[in-house]
Design a protein around this motif. Structure first.
Motif, PDB file in Angstrom:
ATOM      1  N   GLU A 190       0.807  -1.223   0.000  1.00 32.60           N
ATOM      2  CA  GLU A 190       0.000   0.000   0.000  1.00 32.60           C
ATOM      3  C   GLU A 190       0.840   1.273   0.000  1.00 32.60           C
ATOM      4  N   GLN A 191       2.104   1.137  -0.330  1.00 35.82           N
ATOM      5  CA  GLN A 191       2.963   2.309  -0.494  1.00 35.82           C
ATOM      6  C   GLN A 191       3.241   2.494  -1.986  1.00 35.82           C
ATOM      7  N   HIS A 192       3.181   3.735  -2.433  1.00 34.46           N
ATOM      8  CA  HIS A 192       3.369   4.038  -3.843  1.00 34.46           C
ATOM      9  C   HIS A 192       4.342   5.206  -3.971  1.00 34.46           C
ATOM     10  N   TYR A 193       5.348   5.019  -4.817  1.00 34.66           N
ATOM     11  CA  TYR A 193       6.342   6.069  -5.037  1.00 34.66           C
ATOM     12  C   TYR A 193       6.566   6.237  -6.537  1.00 34.66           C
ATOM     13  N   ILE A 194       6.794   7.475  -6.937  1.00 33.65           N
ATOM     14  CA  ILE A 194       7.156   7.790  -8.319  1.00 33.65           C
ATOM     15  C   ILE A 194       8.655   8.104  -8.344  1.00 33.65           C
ATOM     16  N   LEU A 195       9.382   7.381  -9.174  1.00 35.74           N
ATOM     17  CA  LEU A 195      10.839   7.540  -9.250  1.00 35.74           C
ATOM     18  C   LEU A 195      11.210   8.317 -10.505  1.00 35.74           C
ATOM     19  N   ASP A 196      12.121   9.243 -10.338  1.00 36.13           N
ATOM     20  CA  ASP A 196      12.638  10.044 -11.447  1.00 36.13           C
ATOM     21  C   ASP A 196      14.163  10.010 -11.367  1.00 36.13           C
ATOM     22  N   ASN A 197      14.747   9.016 -12.050  1.00 36.47           N
ATOM     23  CA  ASN A 197      16.194   8.771 -11.980  1.00 36.47           C
ATOM     24  C   ASN A 197      16.634   8.601 -10.525  1.00 36.47           C
ATOM     25  N   GLU A 198      15.938   7.699  -9.822  1.00 38.45           N
ATOM     26  CA  GLU A 198      16.173   7.492  -8.404  1.00 38.45           C
ATOM     27  C   GLU A 198      16.248   5.996  -8.079  1.00 38.45           C
ATOM     28  N   SER A 199      16.725   5.713  -6.883  1.00 36.09           N
ATOM     29  CA  SER A 199      16.751   4.354  -6.338  1.00 36.09           C
ATOM     30  C   SER A 199      16.021   4.361  -4.997  1.00 36.09           C
ATOM     31  N   ILE A 200      15.439   3.208  -4.669  1.00 30.60           N
ATOM     32  CA  ILE A 200      14.706   3.103  -3.412  1.00 30.60           C
ATOM     33  C   ILE A 200      14.921   1.712  -2.831  1.00 30.60           C
ATOM     34  N   LYS A 201      14.956   1.634  -1.513  1.00 37.95           N
ATOM     35  CA  LYS A 201      15.115   0.358  -0.819  1.00 37.95           C
ATOM     36  C   LYS A 201      13.988   0.230   0.201  1.00 37.95           C
ATOM     37  N   MET A 202      13.269  -0.898   0.147  1.00 36.18           N
ATOM     38  CA  MET A 202      12.102  -1.081   0.998  1.00 36.18           C
ATOM     39  C   MET A 202      12.137  -2.468   1.631  1.00 36.18           C
ATOM     40  N   TYR A 203      11.564  -2.566   2.853  1.00 41.23           N
ATOM     41  CA  TYR A 203      11.493  -3.828   3.576  1.00 41.23           C
ATOM     42  C   TYR A 203      10.042  -4.076   3.998  1.00 41.23           C
ATOM     43  N   SER A 204       9.670  -5.342   3.990  1.00 42.04           N
ATOM     44  CA  SER A 204       8.345  -5.703   4.484  1.00 42.04           C
ATOM     45  C   SER A 204       8.329  -5.644   6.012  1.00 42.04           C
ATOM     46  N   LYS A 205       7.135  -5.631   6.570  1.00 46.76           N
ATOM     47  CA  LYS A 205       7.016  -5.625   8.018  1.00 46.76           C
ATOM     48  C   LYS A 205       7.560  -6.932   8.590  1.00 46.76           C
ATOM     49  N   GLN A 206       8.224  -6.833   9.720  1.00 46.56           N
ATOM     50  CA  GLN A 206       8.791  -7.998  10.403  1.00 46.56           C
ATOM     51  C   GLN A 206       9.757  -8.770   9.499  1.00 46.56           C
ATOM     52  N   TYR A 207      10.488  -8.044   8.670  1.00 47.73           N
ATOM     53  CA  TYR A 207      11.437  -8.685   7.749  1.00 47.73           C
ATOM     54  C   TYR A 207      12.494  -9.491   8.503  1.00 47.73           C
ATOM     55  N   GLU A 208      13.032  -8.926   9.550  1.00 44.33           N
ATOM     56  CA  GLU A 208      14.133  -9.566  10.269  1.00 44.33           C
ATOM     57  C   GLU A 208      13.715 -10.852  10.964  1.00 44.33           C
ATOM     58  N   SER A 209      12.445 -10.982  11.316  1.00 41.31           N
ATOM     59  CA  SER A 209      12.004 -12.148  12.090  1.00 41.31           C
ATOM     60  C   SER A 209      11.566 -13.325  11.216  1.00 41.31           C
ATOM     61  N   GLN A 210      11.546 -13.175   9.900  1.00 41.18           N
ATOM     62  CA  GLN A 210      11.079 -14.243   9.019  1.00 41.18           C
ATOM     63  C   GLN A 210      12.203 -15.239   8.722  1.00 41.18           C
ATOM     64  N   ALA A 211      11.849 -16.528   8.689  1.00 40.79           N
ATOM     65  CA  ALA A 211      12.843 -17.576   8.393  1.00 40.79           C
ATOM     66  C   ALA A 211      13.212 -17.585   6.916  1.00 40.79           C
ATOM     67  N   ARG A 212      12.260 -17.231   6.056  1.00 37.33           N
ATOM     68  CA  ARG A 212      12.507 -17.200   4.614  1.00 37.33           C
ATOM     69  C   ARG A 212      12.374 -15.757   4.114  1.00 37.33           C
ATOM     70  N   THR A 213      13.344 -15.328   3.351  1.00 44.04           N
ATOM     71  CA  THR A 213      13.322 -13.968   2.820  1.00 44.04           C
ATOM     72  C   THR A 213      13.604 -14.008   1.317  1.00 44.04           C
ATOM     73  N   ILE A 214      13.007 -13.064   0.619  1.00 46.91           N
ATOM     74  CA  ILE A 214      13.243 -12.905  -0.812  1.00 46.91           C
ATOM     75  C   ILE A 214      13.779 -11.503  -1.048  1.00 46.91           C
ATOM     76  N   LYS A 215      14.901 -11.413  -1.729  1.00 49.43           N
ATOM     77  CA  LYS A 215      15.501 -10.119  -2.045  1.00 49.43           C
ATOM     78  C   LYS A 215      15.307  -9.847  -3.530  1.00 49.43           C
ATOM     79  N   ILE A 216      14.635  -8.738  -3.829  1.00 52.85           N
ATOM     80  CA  ILE A 216      14.280  -8.376  -5.200  1.00 52.85           C
ATOM     81  C   ILE A 216      15.109  -7.159  -5.595  1.00 52.85           C
ATOM     82  N   ILE A 217      15.943  -7.327  -6.603  1.00 50.47           N
ATOM     83  CA  ILE A 217      16.818  -6.254  -7.074  1.00 50.47           C
ATOM     84  C   ILE A 217      16.489  -6.006  -8.541  1.00 50.47           C
TER      85      ILE A 217
END
Length: 244
Positions: A204-231
């Motif tokens: 539910e977060q929306h950003y418009i990028l104009d020659n930019e980079s952004i890094k985002m994490y899901s809630k409770q990312y650190e506590s999850q046993a399985r993680t997916i990193k999308i680059i």
């Protein structure tokens, strides 16, 4: 489509050989081209002000030499005619501010499944630069996804996949087009996205990028046993990551 590209590349290759023949047989133009290339090479090791001067003069001389050859103009004319015949109708109907009808808006569906262990060494994957492609139509063991594509929409569905513990990766380099990734709920998601122009939607977060980079994490990312990193890296296009 594929046959058209094969013929286009064949004609362009023949014209390139003809252009090289013209260049070699014209001593004056060859000398200008060599001088321009030499200035470009020297400019790499100069100070900032001198470097800019060397590069500008080198680029000017090299372009002047190339544009003085008929073969280069023939290559440009063939390219313009090919792209007009192939994508002209799509581009003419495209809304200037709406990329939904753009020629790179061709769908690619990636459905990932798992199976018994298979040999991992030296596996090769053929990817299309353009057009429709479905990856995952046959059952295969989960492996990190890493590919490049010039134009096209991409959908990656991980809904029926059992991802291993710890980190899994999806790496995408794209020129133009949208990307949608469906991730099973209960996983930690990290997104690192770069775009010249585009939008990103996640939780539910929306950003418009104009020659930019952004890094985002899901809630409770650190506590999850399985993680997916999308680059992902795109020139123009949107990214949407949905937990299902």
């Amino acid at each position: 489509m594929k046959n058209n590209w094969k013929w286009f590349l064949l004609v362009e290759s023949l014209l390139m050989i003809f252009t090289l023949y013209q260049l070699v047989n014209n001593v004056f133009i060859l000398g200008i081209f060599v001088l321009g290339s030499w200035l470009l090479f020297l400019g790499r090791n100069q100070q900032k002000r001198k470097k800019r001067t060397y590069l500008l003069i080198g680029v000017f001389l090299a372009l002047f030499a190339l544009l003085s050859l008929g073969g280069v103009w023939y290559m440009l004319i063939v390219a313009v005619i090919f792209f007009y015949l192939t994508y002209g109708k799509s581009v003419s109907k495209m809304d200037t501010f709406n990329f939904q009808q753009a020629p790179w808006n061709e769908k690619e569906m990636i459905v990932v499944e798992t199976t018994d262990n298979l040999p991992k060494n030296a596996k090769r994957f053929k990817r299309n630069w353009l057009g429709n492609e479905r990856i995952g139509s046959t059952v295969f063991e989960w492996d990190d996804i890493n590919f490049s594509i010039f134009m096209g929409d991409t959908i990656i569905d991980l809904g029926n996949t059992i991802l291993p513990k710890n980190d899994s990766y999806i790496v995408i380099r794209k020129g133009f087009g949208k990307t949608r990734i469906l991730v099973p709920s209960g996983m930690g998601i990290m997104i690192e996205h770069s775009a010249i122009k585009g939008k990103i939607s996640f939780e539910e977060q929306h950003y418009i990028l104009d020659n930019e980079s952004i890094k985002m994490y899901s809630k409770q990312y650190e506590s999850q046993a399985r993680t997916i990193k999308i680059i992902t890296n795109v020139l123009v296009g949107d990214l949407e990551v949905i937990a299902i």
